[in-house]
Design a protein around this motif. Structure first.
Motif, PDB file in Angstrom:
ATOM      1  N   LEU A  28      43.897  45.033  52.666  1.00 41.00           N
ATOM      2  CA  LEU A  28      42.629  44.667  52.049  1.00 41.00           C
ATOM      3  C   LEU A  28      42.176  43.237  52.321  1.00 41.00           C
ATOM      4  O   LEU A  28      42.956  42.383  52.702  1.00 41.00           O
ATOM      5  N   GLU A  79      39.698  38.822  48.678  1.00 38.15           N
ATOM      6  CA  GLU A  79      39.676  38.621  47.225  1.00 38.15           C
ATOM      7  C   GLU A  79      40.662  39.510  46.464  1.00 38.15           C
ATOM      8  O   GLU A  79      41.146  39.151  45.407  1.00 38.15           O
ATOM      9  N   ILE A  80      40.955  40.670  47.015  1.00 38.07           N
ATOM     10  CA  ILE A  80      41.783  41.626  46.280  1.00 38.07           C
ATOM     11  C   ILE A  80      43.197  41.117  45.958  1.00 38.07           C
ATOM     12  O   ILE A  80      43.584  41.099  44.801  1.00 38.07           O
ATOM     13  N   MET A 140      45.624  41.289  41.997  1.00 35.18           N
ATOM     14  CA  MET A 140      46.178  42.640  41.941  1.00 35.18           C
ATOM     15  C   MET A 140      47.671  42.599  41.664  1.00 35.18           C
ATOM     16  O   MET A 140      48.373  41.712  42.128  1.00 35.18           O
ATOM     17  N   VAL A 165      43.987  45.880  38.850  1.00 40.18           N
ATOM     18  CA  VAL A 165      43.044  44.934  39.450  1.00 40.18           C
ATOM     19  C   VAL A 165      42.202  44.307  38.339  1.00 40.18           C
ATOM     20  O   VAL A 165      42.285  44.726  37.185  1.00 40.18           O
ATOM     21  N   ARG A 220      38.687  43.746  38.429  1.00 42.48           N
ATOM     22  CA  ARG A 220      37.292  44.166  38.282  1.00 42.48           C
ATOM     23  C   ARG A 220      37.069  45.582  38.793  1.00 42.48           C
ATOM     24  O   ARG A 220      37.784  46.068  39.665  1.00 42.48           O
ATOM     25  N   GLN A 222      36.746  45.942  42.505  1.00 44.94           N
ATOM     26  CA  GLN A 222      38.022  45.893  43.232  1.00 44.94           C
ATOM     27  C   GLN A 222      38.706  47.255  43.189  1.00 44.94           C
ATOM     28  O   GLN A 222      39.339  47.672  44.152  1.00 44.94           O
ATOM     29  N   LYS A 223      38.540  47.918  42.059  1.00 44.22           N
ATOM     30  CA  LYS A 223      39.125  49.248  41.929  1.00 44.22           C
ATOM     31  C   LYS A 223      38.537  50.181  42.985  1.00 44.22           C
ATOM     32  O   LYS A 223      39.271  50.913  43.663  1.00 44.22           O
ATOM     33  N   ILE A 275      37.292  49.354  45.829  1.00 42.28           N
ATOM     34  CA  ILE A 275      37.770  48.976  47.171  1.00 42.28           C
ATOM     35  C   ILE A 275      39.173  49.532  47.429  1.00 42.28           C
ATOM     36  O   ILE A 275      39.467  50.058  48.496  1.00 42.28           O
ATOM     37  N   VAL A 276      40.037  49.403  46.429  1.00 40.86           N
ATOM     38  CA  VAL A 276      41.417  49.889  46.604  1.00 40.86           C
ATOM     39  C   VAL A 276      41.436  51.406  46.805  1.00 40.86           C
ATOM     40  O   VAL A 276      42.185  51.929  47.634  1.00 40.86           O
TER      41      VAL A 276
END
Ligand code: GDP
Ligand code: K
Ligand code: MG
Length: 299
Positions: free
Chosen positions: A207, A210-211, A215, A237, A239, A242-243, A245-246
């Protein structure tokens, strides 16, 4: 215990990303410390134990020592504590820098290293990146002026060049003592911890910027049926974004993370692994000392 029996602690220190964890894994011949191109991959102090004949070296892999604007965050304070308290507590310090560059951060680590009252071996890592080895000489001379190093060892942690030299240099400096760990033990960390780290590594590697810092991974369930392991891991995570994105498009990224982590786990635990992953938002955890403790950041 014979006259030859040796055992001692070896701290591996240096700024983030110089290759400390890669070095440890290569010495042990097994991946116990996760690595990536990102700083702050290693968050916990972790022991790697190598027993060979009469000698047991207990390596302490530390989070990189770093200063900077982020140092007010609880997680950074935790990581610095883990690294600096180690230096004064060991029999040998291995201080890792990168070929050709001595940065302000290296200088800052050097100030910590000078507090050690044991031999300090300087490792100049990543020499595979220099084609013309004579280019290394001026840097070697510069390093020599920094402090009275017990030895300076240029090497490549990635492909193993000159690792023997480093190991000999360390082993001869370990004190005579009984072995503290059984000879087949490789780390002090639990299987649960290892499993969580393997998931975290895949996220760190896959990733964007920022992640990773926001995390963490918690193992909710770890069951051993003898033939196989059933592992449930929760990815925390900070935000909602971010969730997403993961998880990725239709869960594609989470699936990939799970597949890659499972391969590592099967290698480490030597059996079949069923791995389930979840992602959850838990805001502000990286700046909250109590939340950190509840996640196991408490040594
Ligand atoms: P740490 O933060 O000091 O623990 O560093 P890592 O072990 O996580 O390594 C940081 C990055 O440097 C990773 O991408 C490694 O693959 C890379 N690396 C480590 N050692 C070497 C080396 O000897 N040569 C090269 N070319 N890369 C290396
Ligand atoms: K790293
Ligand atoms: Mg590391």
């Amino acid at each position: 215990m014979t006259d030859q029996t040796r055992c001692g602690y070896v701290a591996i220190v240096g700024r983030p990303n110089v290759g400390k964890s890669t070095l440890l894994n290569h010495i042990l011949g097994q991946k116990i410390s996760i690595t990536s191109r990102k700083p702050q991959t290693t968050r916990h102090r972790l022991l790697g134990i190598k027993t060979e004949g009469d000698t047991q070296a207990i390596f302490v892999d530390t989070p990189g020592i770093h200063k900077g604007s982020e140092s007010d965050k609880a997680i950074n304070r935790y990581m610095n504590r883990a690294a600096s308290s180690t230096i004064t507590d060991v029999d040998v310090v291995v201080f890792v820098v990168e070929r050709g560059i001595w940065t302000d951060e290296d200088e800052w680590v050097l100030q910590q290293v000078k507090r050690a009252d044991c031999p300090v071996i300087l490792v100049i890592n990543k020499v595979d990146q220099i084609k013309d080895k004579s280019k290394l000489l001026p840097f070697l001379e510069e390093c020599n002026t920094k402090m009275d190093f017990a030895e300076i060892v240029p090497l490549s942690a990635l492909n193993g060049t000159n690792l023997d030299n480093l190991e000999n240099s360390i082993n001869q400096r370990l004190p005579q003592d009984i072995h503290f760990y059984p000879e087949d033990q490789v780390t002090d960390r639990s299987s649960r911890f290892m499993a969580a780290e393997m998931v975290r590594e895949k996220i760190m590697r896959q990733l964007g910027e920022e992640i990773p810092y926001a995390m963490t991974v918690e193992i909710e369930d770890f069951k051993d049926s003898g033939k196989s392991l059933h592992i449930h891991a929760l990815i925390l995570v900070e935000r909602e974004g971010q969730k997403r994105i993961v998880i990725g498009n239709k869960g594609s990224r989470l699936k990939l993370i799970g597949q890659e982590a499972r391969v590592d786990m099967e290698k480490m635990f030597d059996r079949k692994v069923m791995l389930k992953l979840w992602v959850k938002v838990k805001s502000g955890w990286s700046d909250d000392e109590r939340a950190l403790q509840s996640l196991g950041y408490n040594d």
